[in-house]
Scaffold this active site. Structure first.
Site, short mmCIF file in Angstrom:
data_model
loop_
_atom_site.label_atom_id
_atom_site.label_comp_id
_atom_site.label_asym_id
_atom_site.label_seq_id
_atom_site.Cartn_x
_atom_site.Cartn_y
_atom_site.Cartn_z
N LEU A 83 0.72 -1.34 -0.18
CA LEU A 83 -0.16 -0.04 0.18
C LEU A 83 0.80 1.19 0.04
O LEU A 83 0.30 2.42 0.06
CB LEU A 83 -1.18 0.10 1.11
CG LEU A 83 -1.87 -1.23 1.04
CD1 LEU A 83 -2.65 -1.20 2.42
CD2 LEU A 83 -2.65 -1.44 0.02
N CYS A 84 2.17 1.37 0.04
CA CYS A 84 3.14 2.49 -0.24
C CYS A 84 2.76 2.85 -1.63
O CYS A 84 2.79 2.20 -2.52
CB CYS A 84 4.50 2.23 0.22
SG CYS A 84 4.64 2.16 1.92
N HIS A 85 2.95 4.07 -1.91
CA HIS A 85 2.92 4.48 -3.18
C HIS A 85 4.47 4.73 -3.71
O HIS A 85 5.20 4.83 -3.07
CB HIS A 85 2.56 6.01 -3.18
CG HIS A 85 1.05 6.13 -2.69
ND1 HIS A 85 0.60 6.27 -1.53
CD2 HIS A 85 -0.16 6.26 -3.72
CE1 HIS A 85 -0.73 6.46 -1.62
NE2 HIS A 85 -1.41 6.27 -3.00
N MET A 121 7.94 6.14 5.52
CA MET A 121 8.11 4.80 5.25
C MET A 121 9.64 4.59 4.53
O MET A 121 10.41 3.58 4.70
CB MET A 121 7.11 4.19 4.61
CG MET A 121 5.66 4.02 5.23
SD MET A 121 6.09 3.09 7.02
CE MET A 121 6.72 1.61 6.71
N GLU A 122 9.92 5.40 3.56
CA GLU A 122 11.29 5.38 3.07
C GLU A 122 12.22 5.51 3.76
O GLU A 122 13.36 4.68 3.75
CB GLU A 122 11.07 6.42 1.93
CG GLU A 122 10.36 5.89 0.62
CD GLU A 122 8.90 6.17 0.64
OE1 GLU A 122 8.13 5.57 -0.20
OE2 GLU A 122 8.32 6.51 1.74
N ASP A 136 24.40 -8.71 7.76
CA ASP A 136 24.73 -9.43 6.76
C ASP A 136 26.52 -9.68 6.48
O ASP A 136 26.91 -10.48 6.25
CB ASP A 136 24.16 -9.25 5.45
CG ASP A 136 24.59 -10.05 4.28
OD1 ASP A 136 24.57 -11.33 4.37
OD2 ASP A 136 25.32 -9.84 3.24
#
EC number: 4.6.1.17
Length: 166
Positions: A83-85, A121-122, A136
């Site tokens: 749902l993120c654009h 969110m980014e 990692d």
């Protein structure tokens, strides 16, 4: 789920009237300058922190690999988070600060756009992904690494205004 609330007067925008998920329509919104900053903390052993700072991790330069990973993740957040654009990210910065007294690396991300929705969110994905990349790069020498405290520090732009974590 009609009327689901997170704060008084604020509704969950990704839910329709019947409680089904939807992608919010932002086509009617103006493009505005927006910025978000986030952080994550990576706990490592003292030996690992020394090896990172000395550049003796076998896989290479840990900070530069994590920086590139964070930048790439910010640009692809819309593919990772439902749902993120997809946004036109105009800038991403990733910074690291090591704290030998606490055996921690603090990751700070800053993301900018000129778009119809924010880049919180980014920024969060950038910080988290940089932390995962540190894991990692170092897991062969330190299996006890902990990634924690992934959180939004600041956001500006858009209808909801500015948020700054105290």
């Amino acid at each position: 789920m009609e009327g689901a609330m997170t704060e008084p007067g604020k509704e969950m925008t990704h839910l329709d009237a019947r409680g089904r998920l939807r992608m919010v329509d932002v086509s009617g919104k103006e493009r505005t300058a927006r910025e978000a900053r986030a952080e994550a903390t990576v706990e490592v052993s003292p030996e690992t922190l020394t090896r990172i700072s000395e550049g003796t991790i076998a896989k290479g330069n840990v900070y530069e690999a994590a920086r590139i990973a964070g930048i790439m993740a910010a640009k692809r957040t819309w593919e990772l988070i439902p749902l993120c654009h997809p946004l036109q990210v105009t800038g991403v910065e990733i910074e690291f600060s090591a704290d030998p007294a606490r055996n921690e690396i603090r990751i700070l991300s800053r993301v900018k756009t000129l778009d119809r929705t924010g880049v919180e969110m980014e920024a969060l994905v950038a910080a988290a992904h940089a932390g995962l990349t540190i894991y990692d790069m170092c897991k062969a020498v330190d299996r006890g690494i902990v990634i924690r405290d992934i959180r939004l520090l600041y956001k500006s732009g858009g209808k909801s205004g500015t948020f700054e974590r105290a």
